[in-house]
Design a protein around this motif. Structure first.
Motif, PDB file in Angstrom:
ATOM      1  N   THR A 483      10.918  64.998 -62.133  1.00 51.19           N
ATOM      2  CA  THR A 483      11.443  64.647 -60.819  1.00 51.19           C
ATOM      3  C   THR A 483      12.512  65.637 -60.382  1.00 51.19           C
ATOM      4  O   THR A 483      13.072  66.382 -61.179  1.00 51.19           O
ATOM      5  CB  THR A 483      12.065  63.244 -60.841  1.00 51.19           C
ATOM      6  OG1 THR A 483      13.068  63.222 -61.870  1.00 51.19           O
ATOM      7  CG2 THR A 483      11.027  62.180 -61.111  1.00 51.19           C
ATOM      8  N   GLY A 484      12.798  65.600 -59.081  1.00 49.26           N
ATOM      9  CA  GLY A 484      13.898  66.372 -58.532  1.00 49.26           C
ATOM     10  C   GLY A 484      14.452  65.650 -57.319  1.00 49.26           C
ATOM     11  O   GLY A 484      13.687  65.193 -56.468  1.00 49.26           O
ATOM     12  N   THR A 485      15.762  65.508 -57.260  1.00 53.35           N
ATOM     13  CA  THR A 485      16.426  64.916 -56.097  1.00 53.35           C
ATOM     14  C   THR A 485      17.504  65.900 -55.670  1.00 53.35           C
ATOM     15  O   THR A 485      18.518  66.053 -56.355  1.00 53.35           O
ATOM     16  CB  THR A 485      17.044  63.550 -56.441  1.00 53.35           C
ATOM     17  OG1 THR A 485      16.049  62.713 -57.027  1.00 53.35           O
ATOM     18  CG2 THR A 485      17.601  62.883 -55.188  1.00 53.35           C
ATOM     19  N   VAL A 486      17.249  66.567 -54.543  1.00 52.66           N
ATOM     20  CA  VAL A 486      18.060  67.726 -54.166  1.00 52.66           C
ATOM     21  C   VAL A 486      18.860  67.428 -52.908  1.00 52.66           C
ATOM     22  O   VAL A 486      18.314  66.994 -51.895  1.00 52.66           O
ATOM     23  CB  VAL A 486      17.160  68.957 -53.914  1.00 52.66           C
ATOM     24  CG1 VAL A 486      18.021  70.203 -53.746  1.00 52.66           C
ATOM     25  CG2 VAL A 486      16.153  69.128 -55.043  1.00 52.66           C
ATOM     26  N   LYS A 487      20.146  67.680 -52.976  1.00 57.41           N
ATOM     27  CA  LYS A 487      20.974  67.563 -51.772  1.00 57.41           C
ATOM     28  C   LYS A 487      20.625  68.701 -50.817  1.00 57.41           C
ATOM     29  O   LYS A 487      20.467  69.855 -51.230  1.00 57.41           O
ATOM     30  CB  LYS A 487      22.461  67.635 -52.132  1.00 57.41           C
ATOM     31  CG  LYS A 487      22.977  66.431 -52.892  1.00 57.41           C
ATOM     32  CD  LYS A 487      24.465  66.571 -53.185  1.00 57.41           C
ATOM     33  CE  LYS A 487      25.012  65.361 -53.924  1.00 57.41           C
ATOM     34  NZ  LYS A 487      26.466  65.498 -54.212  1.00 57.41           N
ATOM     35  N   LYS A 488      20.521  68.375 -49.534  1.00 59.61           N
ATOM     36  CA  LYS A 488      20.222  69.391 -48.530  1.00 59.61           C
ATOM     37  C   LYS A 488      21.489  70.116 -48.099  1.00 59.61           C
ATOM     38  O   LYS A 488      22.583  69.540 -48.131  1.00 59.61           O
ATOM     39  CB  LYS A 488      19.555  68.736 -47.310  1.00 59.61           C
ATOM     40  CG  LYS A 488      18.184  68.143 -47.594  1.00 59.61           C
ATOM     41  CD  LYS A 488      17.527  67.598 -46.345  1.00 59.61           C
ATOM     42  CE  LYS A 488      17.155  68.705 -45.378  1.00 59.61           C
ATOM     43  NZ  LYS A 488      16.348  68.201 -44.238  1.00 59.61           N
ATOM     44  N   THR A 489      21.308  71.345 -47.716  1.00 61.34           N
ATOM     45  CA  THR A 489      22.453  72.110 -47.213  1.00 61.34           C
ATOM     46  C   THR A 489      22.753  71.686 -45.780  1.00 61.34           C
ATOM     47  O   THR A 489      21.862  71.294 -45.023  1.00 61.34           O
ATOM     48  CB  THR A 489      22.164  73.616 -47.250  1.00 61.34           C
ATOM     49  OG1 THR A 489      20.962  73.880 -46.526  1.00 61.34           O
ATOM     50  CG2 THR A 489      22.002  74.094 -48.682  1.00 61.34           C
ATOM     51  N   SER A 490      24.000  71.790 -45.401  1.00 63.78           N
ATOM     52  CA  SER A 490      24.405  71.431 -44.044  1.00 63.78           C
ATOM     53  C   SER A 490      24.499  72.678 -43.188  1.00 63.78           C
ATOM     54  O   SER A 490      24.562  73.801 -43.691  1.00 63.78           O
ATOM     55  CB  SER A 490      25.758  70.715 -44.066  1.00 63.78           C
ATOM     56  OG  SER A 490      26.779  71.604 -44.486  1.00 63.78           O
ATOM     57  N   ALA A 491      24.512  72.479 -41.895  1.00 61.13           N
ATOM     58  CA  ALA A 491      24.580  73.598 -40.956  1.00 61.13           C
ATOM     59  C   ALA A 491      25.902  74.347 -41.065  1.00 61.13           C
ATOM     60  O   ALA A 491      25.991  75.539 -40.743  1.00 61.13           O
ATOM     61  CB  ALA A 491      24.382  73.090 -39.531  1.00 61.13           C
TER      62      ALA A 491
END
Length: 568
Positions: A483-491
């Motif tokens: 599995t992978g749970t990745v935080k998204k980058t912000s603008a």
């Protein structure tokens, strides 16, 4: 003057007139012979110029078929309506009826006639139905005629749209496989010499100058059955979790063939009205994301390969927080002392980081690159992003630590599926293909099979009780995955605390893998956002059906079934 002299003079004049008439007739006859027999080429050319035309004959575009011969893209014959502004007048009878039938304005037609008076060919409407074409023909408007063309039709509509792509109004490939294999699918137009009547319409028949050559059919690697399974399961997951979008890819581990590729949101190539160019984007190859914990098996493999770690190595993750260069690396909880198998099962960031920090940066980079990360897949899909594997010369200590659990690098779903196929086929990196193959794609060995086997066995714990992806389990089959749970980058830079990408990558059957699948769901809403809760169930649903459809033998039957099989 005597009467006799007057009569003689009258006769002489009459003879002159007669002679003149004879000469005129003789001259006309001679001119007629000259024109019709001796020097007739000029007038013939002039007549031909007015009534003969070399008309192109549209070639039939080749079909796209799935690996079992199911049609995915077909060109159907249609007609387009055109006019000759030199023949059609603005007040031509029935011109208004033509406009009504074709749902165009009469003033617009009249404007075309006025503006393009020096041209002989102007389209009124492209690709109309045969029934409508017959009605237009019956009106017999001078200079208004039909031209046979082909319209591309996609029977599976949005189910396979992103992989197939589409053609434009001239039947030329614009996206996807239609664009890649344009030279194969497109035919060679023919040429026909046609006679045109006084109304500007072509008379039937004609002389064939060059026969049209149809395009070749293209049989691709897609299995339409698996494509439907993948599309439906992904669509349901994106909807259930109120996600922004998602993508899923299935690759044949043995051959490198792409068996299924689906994206959400999708589009209908048969009706593209109101769609934007971004709707056509094949996220599986164009969109990059940080793969997160799905790369932890790669880190473990690199550790085993180095000789600094083995299956019995114990790594201390207490107290669940690990400081690197002033930054905190955290696990879901304090796992204490764990071995490499347990690292993969519970997805320990700390243990992965500690392995990476013990390895030579160049060796770690080489091992990740050996999986094909940061390199083209070999499928040559339009717009494919190569991904990004940072240069080890630029790595800080923290960069190496976070790379171990999937941050700081970028990949797409197809590239990640290819990397997992390396684990599935015993350490061989193969090119990806979108065409049906009779033999495996070329490959090269990048890892020893015994090391790959050890890691793959560890990956099976992820799906078993205590692992992060129990919902990826498939009844009667062994599954190896991560599995992978990745935080998204912000603008504004950095990572968000509320938006995630949920990923699962897996192999089945784990004893001798046949399929590799990657599922990524973008920004799921609600309380569930972990890869094991959002993406893993998609894998289970698709692979449960895939094992049955492909008739792949189970490798995890219950003990009583195995006993019965041994007795039979």
């Amino acid at each position: 003057m005597s009467r006799h002299s007057a009569k003689a003079t009258h006769g002489w004049r009459l003879n002159i007139v007669r002679a003149g008439f004879v000469l005129v007739v003789a001259g006309l006859l001679w001119r007629l012979v000259d024109i019709q027999i001796l020097n007739n080429e000029f007038l013939r050319n002039q007549g031909d110029a007015r009534h003969l035309r070399n008309v192109p004959v549209v070639a039939h575009r080749g079909m796209i078929l799935d690996r079992h011969g199911e049609p995915l893209a077909i060109s159907t014959p249609v007609h387009s309506v055109w006019l000759n502004p030199q023949v059609t007048r603005a007040d031509s009878p029935n011109l208004d009826k033509v406009a009504n039938l074709l749902n165009v304005s009469l003033s617009g037609l009249q404007e075309k006639i006025a503006n393009y008076g020096k041209r002989e060919f102007v389209y009124i409407k492209r690709r109309i139905t045969p029934a409508l074409a017959a009605q237009v023909k019956q009106l017999k408007v001078p200079g208004v005629a039909l031209q046979r063309e082909y319209k591309r039709y996609y029977p599976t509509a949005e189910v396979s749209a992103h992989m197939l792509g589409f053609t434009n109004i001239d039947d030329v490939g614009q996206e996807g496989l239609e664009l890649i294999y344009e030279p194969t699918l497109t035919g060679v137009p023919g040429l026909k010499r046609m006679i045109r009547d006084s109304r500007g319409n072509y008379v039937g028949g004609g002389e064939q100058i060059r026969a049209a050559k149809a395009g070749e059919n293209l049989q691709i690697s897609m299995d339409l059955r698996l494509q439907y399974l993948t599309y439906n399961a992904l669509k349901s997951a994106v909807k259930a979790h109120q996600a922004v979008g998602g993508t899923a890819v299935i690759v044949d581990v043995k051959t490198g063939e792409v068996l299924a590729m689906a994206n959400q949101p999708a589009f209908n190539p048969n009706n593209r009205t109101g769609l934007r160019s971004s709707d056509f984007r094949n996220r599986a190859v164009t969109d990059l994301f940080e793969p997160g914990s799905t790369v932890k098996p790669f880190t473990v493999l690199s550790g085993l390969k180095s000789g600094l770690f083995d299956e019995q190595t114990i790594i201390n993750t207490h107290p669940g927080v690990f400081r690197v260069s002033g930054h905190s690396i955290r696990d879901f909880r304090d796992y204490g002392e764990i071995d490499l198998a347990r690292l993969i099962q519970v997805s320990s960031n700390i243990a992965s980081s500690k392995i990476a920090l013990e390895l030579d940066p160049n060796d770690l980079w080489q091992d990740f690159a050996a999986f094909g990360l940061g390199s083209p897949t070999g499928g040559y899909f339009p717009g494919e992003a190569e991904g990004h594997l940072p240069d080890p010369r630029d790595w800080r200590k923290l960069d190496r630590a976070t790379l171990a659990y999937g941050y700081g690098l970028a990949t797409n779903a197809l590239q990640l599926a290819r990397a997992y196929a390396v684990i599935g086929n015993g350490g061989v990196l193969r090119d990806i293909t979108f065409l049906k193959q009779d033999k495996p794609m070329p490959g090269r060995r990048v890892f020893a099979s015994d090391l790959i086997g050890k890691v793959r066995k560890m990956m099976e714990l992820t799906v078993q009780p205590g692992g992060t992806a129990t919902r990826a389990a498939v009844v009667n089959y062994r599954v190896a995955g991560k599995t992978g749970t990745v935080k998204k980058t912000s603008a504004t830079g950095g990572y968000t605390e509320s938006e995630y990408q949920s990923v699962f990558a897996g192999l089945i059957p784990a004893s001798e893998p046949r399929l590799a699948m990657v599922v990524m769901v973008d920004s799921p809403g609600g309380d569930e956002y972990y890869g094991g809760a959002v993406a893993a169930p998609v894998f289970a649903e698709v692979m449960t059906g895939a094992m049955r459809l492909l008739n792949i033998a189970p490798d995890a039957l219950p003990a009583d079934h195995l006993q019965m099989a041994g007795q039979s």
